[in-house]
Design an enzyme around this catalytic site. Sequence first.
Site, PDB file in Angstrom:
ATOM      1  N   SER A  32     -17.402  22.909  34.222  1.00  0.00           N
ATOM      2  CA  SER A  32     -17.506  22.778  32.765  1.00  0.00           C
ATOM      3  C   SER A  32     -18.914  22.407  32.334  1.00  0.00           C
ATOM      4  CB  SER A  32     -16.523  21.724  32.259  1.00  0.00           C
ATOM      5  OG  SER A  32     -15.238  21.952  32.791  1.00  0.00           O
TER       6      SER A  32
HETATM    7  N1  SAH Z   1     -12.994  19.833  36.556  1.00  0.00           N
HETATM    8  C1  SAH Z   1     -13.609  21.016  37.106  1.00  0.00           C
HETATM    9  C2  SAH Z   1     -13.486  22.197  36.159  1.00  0.00           C
HETATM   10  C3  SAH Z   1     -12.747  23.270  36.822  1.00  0.00           C
HETATM   11  S1  SAH Z   1     -12.244  24.667  35.895  1.00  0.00           S
HETATM   12  C4  SAH Z   1     -15.051  20.762  37.522  1.00  0.00           C
HETATM   13  O1  SAH Z   1     -15.558  19.660  37.278  1.00  0.00           O
HETATM   14  O2  SAH Z   1     -15.661  21.656  38.123  1.00  0.00           O
HETATM   15  C5  SAH Z   1     -10.497  24.453  35.915  1.00  0.00           C
HETATM   16  C6  SAH Z   1      -9.827  24.422  37.253  1.00  0.00           C
HETATM   17  O3  SAH Z   1      -8.440  24.245  37.030  1.00  0.00           O
HETATM   18  C7  SAH Z   1      -9.969  25.694  38.070  1.00  0.00           C
HETATM   19  O4  SAH Z   1     -10.537  25.394  39.317  1.00  0.00           O
HETATM   20  C8  SAH Z   1      -8.537  26.205  38.206  1.00  0.00           C
HETATM   21  O5  SAH Z   1      -8.268  26.801  39.459  1.00  0.00           O
HETATM   22  C9  SAH Z   1      -7.743  24.924  38.044  1.00  0.00           C
HETATM   23  N2  SAH Z   1      -6.356  25.062  37.605  1.00  0.00           N
HETATM   24  C10 SAH Z   1      -5.828  25.901  36.687  1.00  0.00           C
HETATM   25  N3  SAH Z   1      -4.503  25.693  36.559  1.00  0.00           N
HETATM   26  C11 SAH Z   1      -4.171  24.683  37.420  1.00  0.00           C
HETATM   27  C12 SAH Z   1      -2.963  24.008  37.746  1.00  0.00           C
HETATM   28  N4  SAH Z   1      -1.803  24.293  37.172  1.00  0.00           N
HETATM   29  N5  SAH Z   1      -3.017  23.022  38.676  1.00  0.00           N
HETATM   30  C13 SAH Z   1      -4.174  22.703  39.287  1.00  0.00           C
HETATM   31  N6  SAH Z   1      -5.349  23.300  39.020  1.00  0.00           N
HETATM   32  C14 SAH Z   1      -5.352  24.279  38.092  1.00  0.00           C
END
Ligand code: SAH
Length: 220
Positions: free
Chosen positions: A63
């Site tokens: 993000s």
């Molecule tokens: N917090 C992260 C942002 C990641 S983007 C960072 O600091 O880099 C969002 C993430 O959520 C992705 O990696 C995606 O695979 C994950 N995601 C989406 N749906 C999900 C779910 N139901 N359970 C766990 N992870 C999920």
Amino acid sequence: MSEHLEEARREMVERHLRARGIHDERVLEAMGRLERHQFVDGPMMNRAYEDRALPIGQGQTISQPWIVALMTEALQLVGDERVLEVGTGSGYQAALLSRLCAKVYTIERHSELLIRARRIFETLELDNIISRRGDGSIGWPAEAPFDRIIVTAGAPQVPEALVRQLAIGGRLVLPVGDRREQELKVIDRLSESAFRGRSAGSCAFVPLLGKEGWSPNQPG
Ligand code: SAH
């Protein structure tokens, strides 16, 4: 190279975060120390301190620093909280939380991303992060209740399971909306059955996929 990145990180904190309204000194200090370039691939390192989301593989993104700061500030952490993060991704948000609270529980659905994030947690010796692979839209019942819950993927609606796993006096921060654009919601649990919610602006996250998220098979 590292001096240049350090300078870029300082500038990110001052120009993109403090000047745009982030006030929590603990958040600013922690983001000034945490090396975001360690959470992206080689070619992206030089762009790690721009205020933008960057690709991390599997179609996912780390993000934008401004949104990370906004959501983390909204959590109002003092240091003794147990925090659940849904969507580990690169591990950057979890690493930041680990320096601001007592214990971080983080869930990721992509094992490749989780493996990479765990490696960084180990390198940085962030021993208060517990992670697992799974569907975070249904939370982590075995470890509930949580003082804070942060969802870093866009949900179609507020997942009931996460509301149930919030401690009384706790706070949930998550993006809710359609697949392209969401509203950042801050929900406080005042008692067993009373909640108060507010909106903290608009944002654009990758979709939360799963039982209480979007269907993984749905196109677009
Ligand atoms: N917090 C992260 C942002 C990641 S983007 C960072 O600091 O880099 C969002 C993430 O959520 C992705 O990696 C995606 O695979 C994950 N995601 C989406 N749906 C999900 C779910 N139901 N359970 C766990 N992870 C999920």
